[in-house]
Write an enzyme that holds these catalytic residues in place. Structure first.
Site, PDB file in Angstrom:
ATOM      1  N   THR A   1       0.823  -1.209   0.000  1.00 41.99           N
ATOM      2  CA  THR A   1       0.000   0.000   0.000  1.00 41.99           C
ATOM      3  C   THR A   1       0.858   1.260   0.000  1.00 41.99           C
ATOM      4  OG1 THR A   1      -1.520   1.272   1.402  1.00 41.99           O
ATOM      5  CG2 THR A   1      -0.112  -0.276   2.530  1.00 41.99           C
ATOM      6  N   ASP A   2       0.275   2.351  -0.480  1.00 39.94           N
ATOM      7  CA  ASP A   2       0.992   3.639  -0.438  1.00 39.94           C
ATOM      8  C   ASP A   2       1.131   4.162   0.995  1.00 39.94           C
ATOM      9  OD1 ASP A   2      -1.671   4.331   0.001  1.00 39.94           O
ATOM     10  OD2 ASP A   2      -1.780   5.833  -1.595  1.00 39.94           O
ATOM     11  N   GLU A   3       0.351   3.596   1.919  1.00 37.84           N
ATOM     12  CA  GLU A   3       0.376   4.107   3.297  1.00 37.84           C
ATOM     13  C   GLU A   3       1.711   3.871   3.996  1.00 37.84           C
ATOM     14  OE1 GLU A   3      -2.838   3.201   5.817  1.00 37.84           O
ATOM     15  OE2 GLU A   3      -4.328   3.411   4.250  1.00 37.84           O
TER      16      GLU A   3
ATOM     17  N   TYR B   1      -1.924  -0.688  11.111  1.00 32.62           N
ATOM     18  CA  TYR B   1      -2.076  -1.318   9.789  1.00 32.62           C
ATOM     19  C   TYR B   1      -0.901  -0.985   8.882  1.00 32.62           C
ATOM     20  CZ  TYR B   1      -3.351  -1.636   4.871  1.00 32.62           C
ATOM     21  OH  TYR B   1      -3.308  -1.891   3.523  1.00 32.62           O
TER      22      TYR B   1
ATOM     23  N   LYS C   1       2.130  -3.373   7.263  1.00 31.23           N
ATOM     24  CA  LYS C   1       2.395  -3.539   5.830  1.00 31.23           C
ATOM     25  C   LYS C   1       3.835  -3.126   5.500  1.00 31.23           C
ATOM     26  CE  LYS C   1      -0.063  -4.597   2.933  1.00 31.23           C
ATOM     27  NZ  LYS C   1      -0.452  -5.945   2.395  1.00 31.23           N
TER      28      LYS C   1
ATOM     29  N   LEU D   1     -18.640  11.849   7.633  1.00 31.27           N
ATOM     30  CA  LEU D   1     -17.340  12.413   7.238  1.00 31.27           C
ATOM     31  C   LEU D   1     -16.452  12.566   8.469  1.00 31.27           C
ATOM     32  CD1 LEU D   1     -15.845  13.659   4.779  1.00 31.27           C
ATOM     33  CD2 LEU D   1     -16.851  15.857   5.415  1.00 31.27           C
ATOM     34  N   TYR D   2     -15.256  11.973   8.438  1.00 29.62           N
ATOM     35  CA  TYR D   2     -14.334  12.079   9.574  1.00 29.62           C
ATOM     36  C   TYR D   2     -13.715  13.489   9.613  1.00 29.62           C
ATOM     37  CZ  TYR D   2     -13.959   6.908  10.010  1.00 29.62           C
ATOM     38  OH  TYR D   2     -14.184   5.570  10.188  1.00 29.62           O
TER      39      TYR D   2
HETATM   40  P1  NAD Z   1      -9.871  -7.147   2.338  1.00 34.72           P
HETATM   41  O1  NAD Z   1      -9.855  -6.910   3.814  1.00 34.72           O
HETATM   42  O2  NAD Z   1     -11.107  -6.822   1.569  1.00 34.72           O
HETATM   43  O3  NAD Z   1      -9.531  -8.679   2.038  1.00 34.72           O
HETATM   44  C1  NAD Z   1      -8.535  -9.374   2.708  1.00 34.72           C
HETATM   45  C2  NAD Z   1      -8.720 -10.868   2.436  1.00 34.72           C
HETATM   46  O4  NAD Z   1      -7.647 -11.564   3.099  1.00 34.72           O
HETATM   47  C3  NAD Z   1     -10.038 -11.421   2.997  1.00 34.72           C
HETATM   48  O5  NAD Z   1     -10.636 -12.280   2.049  1.00 34.72           O
HETATM   49  C4  NAD Z   1      -9.609 -12.207   4.226  1.00 34.72           C
HETATM   50  O6  NAD Z   1     -10.459 -13.309   4.530  1.00 34.72           O
HETATM   51  C5  NAD Z   1      -8.210 -12.674   3.815  1.00 34.72           C
HETATM   52  N1  NAD Z   1      -7.345 -12.943   4.974  1.00 34.72           N
HETATM   53  C6  NAD Z   1      -7.152 -12.168   6.064  1.00 34.72           C
HETATM   54  N2  NAD Z   1      -6.314 -12.775   6.920  1.00 34.72           N
HETATM   55  C7  NAD Z   1      -5.945 -13.945   6.344  1.00 34.72           C
HETATM   56  C8  NAD Z   1      -5.090 -14.997   6.735  1.00 34.72           C
HETATM   57  N3  NAD Z   1      -4.421 -14.971   7.900  1.00 34.72           N
HETATM   58  N4  NAD Z   1      -4.944 -16.051   5.906  1.00 34.72           N
HETATM   59  C9  NAD Z   1      -5.617 -16.097   4.722  1.00 34.72           C
HETATM   60  N5  NAD Z   1      -6.457 -15.144   4.312  1.00 34.72           N
HETATM   61  C10 NAD Z   1      -6.615 -14.072   5.117  1.00 34.72           C
HETATM   62  O7  NAD Z   1      -8.615  -6.368   1.791  1.00 34.72           O
HETATM   63  P2  NAD Z   1      -8.413  -5.582   0.412  1.00 34.72           P
HETATM   64  O8  NAD Z   1      -8.885  -4.204   0.573  1.00 34.72           O
HETATM   65  O9  NAD Z   1      -8.920  -6.426  -0.691  1.00 34.72           O
HETATM   66  O10 NAD Z   1      -6.806  -5.537   0.349  1.00 34.72           O
HETATM   67  C11 NAD Z   1      -6.081  -6.588  -0.260  1.00 34.72           C
HETATM   68  C12 NAD Z   1      -4.609  -6.251  -0.239  1.00 34.72           C
HETATM   69  O11 NAD Z   1      -4.387  -5.032  -0.930  1.00 34.72           O
HETATM   70  C13 NAD Z   1      -4.033  -6.029   1.159  1.00 34.72           C
HETATM   71  O12 NAD Z   1      -2.746  -6.571   1.185  1.00 34.72           O
HETATM   72  C14 NAD Z   1      -4.010  -4.522   1.321  1.00 34.72           C
HETATM   73  O13 NAD Z   1      -2.995  -4.138   2.214  1.00 34.72           O
HETATM   74  C15 NAD Z   1      -3.691  -4.106  -0.097  1.00 34.72           C
HETATM   75  N6  NAD Z   1      -4.152  -2.773  -0.507  1.00 34.72           N
HETATM   76  C16 NAD Z   1      -5.454  -2.386  -0.324  1.00 34.72           C
HETATM   77  C17 NAD Z   1      -5.888  -1.159  -0.802  1.00 34.72           C
HETATM   78  C18 NAD Z   1      -7.336  -0.718  -0.665  1.00 34.72           C
HETATM   79  O14 NAD Z   1      -7.664   0.397  -1.061  1.00 34.72           O
HETATM   80  N7  NAD Z   1      -8.240  -1.528  -0.131  1.00 34.72           N
HETATM   81  C19 NAD Z   1      -4.983  -0.314  -1.456  1.00 34.72           C
HETATM   82  C20 NAD Z   1      -3.641  -0.717  -1.598  1.00 34.72           C
HETATM   83  C21 NAD Z   1      -3.258  -1.955  -1.143  1.00 34.72           C
HETATM   84  O1  DAU Z   2      -4.130   3.999   0.552  1.00 31.64           O
HETATM   85  C1  DAU Z   2      -4.363   2.632   0.476  1.00 31.64           C
HETATM   86  C2  DAU Z   2      -5.181   2.194   1.662  1.00 31.64           C
HETATM   87  O2  DAU Z   2      -6.511   2.661   1.439  1.00 31.64           O
HETATM   88  C3  DAU Z   2      -5.187   0.675   1.860  1.00 31.64           C
HETATM   89  O3  DAU Z   2      -3.887   0.264   2.192  1.00 31.64           O
HETATM   90  C4  DAU Z   2      -6.162   0.252   2.958  1.00 31.64           C
HETATM   91  O4  DAU Z   2      -6.225  -1.158   3.015  1.00 31.64           O
HETATM   92  C5  DAU Z   2      -7.527   0.809   2.621  1.00 31.64           C
HETATM   93  O5  DAU Z   2      -8.429   0.508   3.683  1.00 31.64           O
HETATM   94  C6  DAU Z   2      -7.450   2.318   2.421  1.00 31.64           C
HETATM   95  O6  DAU Z   2      -7.123   2.987   3.670  1.00 31.64           O
HETATM   96  P1  DAU Z   2      -7.861   4.342   4.118  1.00 31.64           P
HETATM   97  O7  DAU Z   2      -7.749   4.428   5.586  1.00 31.64           O
HETATM   98  O8  DAU Z   2      -7.427   5.476   3.286  1.00 31.64           O
HETATM   99  O9  DAU Z   2      -9.366   3.944   3.634  1.00 31.64           O
HETATM  100  P2  DAU Z   2     -10.805   4.122   4.314  1.00 31.64           P
HETATM  101  O10 DAU Z   2     -11.795   3.638   3.309  1.00 31.64           O
HETATM  102  O11 DAU Z   2     -10.881   3.541   5.671  1.00 31.64           O
HETATM  103  O12 DAU Z   2     -10.939   5.706   4.455  1.00 31.64           O
HETATM  104  C7  DAU Z   2     -10.727   6.573   3.340  1.00 31.64           C
HETATM  105  C8  DAU Z   2     -10.765   8.005   3.862  1.00 31.64           C
HETATM  106  O13 DAU Z   2     -12.116   8.306   4.283  1.00 31.64           O
HETATM  107  C9  DAU Z   2      -9.907   8.248   5.080  1.00 31.64           C
HETATM  108  O14 DAU Z   2      -9.367   9.552   5.003  1.00 31.64           O
HETATM  109  C10 DAU Z   2     -10.875   8.148   6.253  1.00 31.64           C
HETATM  110  C11 DAU Z   2     -12.163   8.683   5.666  1.00 31.64           C
HETATM  111  N1  DAU Z   2     -13.431   8.137   6.189  1.00 31.64           N
HETATM  112  C12 DAU Z   2     -13.555   6.788   6.313  1.00 31.64           C
HETATM  113  C13 DAU Z   2     -14.750   6.220   6.727  1.00 31.64           C
HETATM  114  C14 DAU Z   2     -14.909   4.732   6.892  1.00 31.64           C
HETATM  115  C15 DAU Z   2     -14.509   8.997   6.443  1.00 31.64           C
HETATM  116  O15 DAU Z   2     -14.407  10.235   6.322  1.00 31.64           O
HETATM  117  N2  DAU Z   2     -15.696   8.437   6.841  1.00 31.64           N
HETATM  118  C16 DAU Z   2     -15.869   7.103   7.004  1.00 31.64           C
HETATM  119  O16 DAU Z   2     -16.980   6.669   7.367  1.00 31.64           O
END
Ligand code: NAD
Ligand code: DAU
Length: 332
Positions: free
Chosen positions: A121-123, A148, A152, A204-205
């Site tokens: 992730t970019d985080e 988190y 990562k 909105l946070y």
């Molecule tokens: P998600 O939470 O929707 O899915 C995670 C999946 O991993 C689930 O199906 C869960 O059951 C499985 N899992 C969790 N723990 C496990 C374990 N111990 N063994 C096997 N399976 C397990 O997550 P996502 O949003 O789809 O993210 C997927 C990947 O992409 C992550 O590595 C996350 O860090 C990365 N990522 C996410 C975002 C985003 O915007 N969501 C952006 C950049 C990178």
């Molecule tokens: O940047 C990549 C990351 O993006 C991934 O690595 C993470 O897995 C993914 O969850 C996401 O992280 P964020 O924390 O940025 O995503 P989230 O959807 O939780 O929140 C997006 C933005 O919105 C953040 O600034 C918090 C804000 N927010 C979130 C929720 C749930 C709100 O304002 N209101 C809300 O109800």
């Protein structure tokens, strides 16, 4: 080509399963997923059993991981605990899955000499000021803020060390915020859409000025496949699609697209340690591997995601009440 996709029942992993299924008919896919609260088998139902094999299990289970890795040519590692808010309430599963789980995968690909692509992730880079002209690149120093993102970052460090010390054939990608179908209702965009569908106001946070760099999950999938097939071993690629928007702008656009007044939202408690801004410079991926994003119109991408949640209430409804109960306790 036989590949293992970890976390393939989650949001991005399942979209990647569909992407490979549709675009690489010669690939056989094994999905390993623990089916935590975030995993859902419905995300990958209807795919031919001849081409997709599902195994319920934990990436920390060494003997299971070794058995599966020995039979595939490449591993694409998505499995993770992924939600920042959850990591602030209980960091332990993040340490276990994101760090120990990635270590377990690394040991298996080392033992059987298999190709690995690690999804990150970019985080890991921390956050930027709103007026900073620079974006994240693959030389930006790591500076994670939350349990988190630090878990990562730790997993990325392990991958880099295994590449250098043991010549593991791995690449890493760090992507920005994804949106698309099958995203859990705890996340920002699905939460707001489903709040409106249930007759409540979006949440909105803080002051809503935090910026995220949105990319459609299908563009993330095409980028990962490009890196898997054309990337240089040991390299890190940043994935992004120039999608910077602040949270207030996104909520107002969702409201407009759902025919509600654009001030129909409430401000709730901010997230502790809330990262201010993420922004990706993807030029290495674009220039060296010739990848291009396809879904560059955020408005129409968001519209199709709103349609998906509107049509798929049966998919998200079972998780909605529990998710909102958790947020209520946090005042968010
Ligand atoms: P998600 O939470 O929707 O899915 C995670 C999946 O991993 C689930 O199906 C869960 O059951 C499985 N899992 C969790 N723990 C496990 C374990 N111990 N063994 C096997 N399976 C397990 O997550 P996502 O949003 O789809 O993210 C997927 C990947 O992409 C992550 O590595 C996350 O860090 C990365 N990522 C996410 C975002 C985003 O915007 N969501 C952006 C950049 C990178
Ligand atoms: O940047 C990549 C990351 O993006 C991934 O690595 C993470 O897995 C993914 O969850 C996401 O992280 P964020 O924390 O940025 O995503 P989230 O959807 O939780 O929140 C997006 C933005 O919105 C953040 O600034 C918090 C804000 N927010 C979130 C929720 C749930 C709100 O304002 N209101 C809300 O109800």
């Amino acid at each position: 080509m036989r590949i293992l996709i970890t976390g393939g029942a989650g949001f991005i992993g399942s979209n990647f399963v569909h992407y490979i299924y549709n675009n690489r008919p010669d690939y056989h896919i094994t999905v390993l997923d623990k089916l935590t609260y975030a995993g859902n088998l419905k995300n990958i139902e209807g795919l031919s059993k001849d081409r997709v094999n599902f195994i319920k299990g934990d990436i920390c289970d060494q003997s299971l991981v070794e058995e599966i890795v020995s039979k595939v040519e490449a591993v694409i590692h998505f499995a993770a605990e992924s939600h920042n808010d959850n990591s602030l309430s209980n960091p332990w599963p993040f340490i276990q899955t994101n760090i120990v789980g990635t270590y377990t995968i690394l040991e298996a690909v080392k033992k059987f000499d298999k190709r690995l692509h690690h999804i990150s992730t970019d985080e890991v880079y921390g956050d930027l000021e709103l007026n900073d002209p620079n974006k994240f690149t693959n030389t930006t120093p790591y500076n994670p803020s939350s349990p988190y993102s630090s878990s990562k970052a730790s997993s990325d460090m392990l991958v880099r060390a295994w590449v250098r010390s043991f010549k593991v054939k791995a690449t890493i990608s760090n992507c920005s915020n994804n949106y698309g179908p099958y995203q859990h209702v705890e996340k920002f965009i699905p939460r707001q859409i489903t709040e409106i569908l249930e007759g409540r106001k979006p949440k909105l946070y803080g002051n809503g000025q935090n910026v995220r760099d949105w990319i459609h999950t299908e563009d993330h999938s095409s980028a990962v496949l490009t890196i898997l097939e054309k990337g240089t071993i040991g390299e890190t690629y940043l994935i992004g699609a120039r999608g910077e928007k602040n949270n207030q702008q996104v909520i107002e656009l969702i409201l407009e697209l759902m025919n509600k007044p654009t001030n129909y939202y409430e401000r709730v408690n901010d997230r502790p340690g809330h990262d201010l801004r993420y922004a990706i410079d993807a030029s290495k991926l674009i220039n060296e591997l010739h990848w291009q994003a396809k879904y560059t119109d955020f408005r129409s991408g968001l519209k199709s995601v709103i349609n998906w949640y509107t049509k798929n209430e049966a998919w998200w409804k079972p998780d909605k009440h529990k998710t909102e109960a958790k947020y209520k306790e946090l005042g968010r």
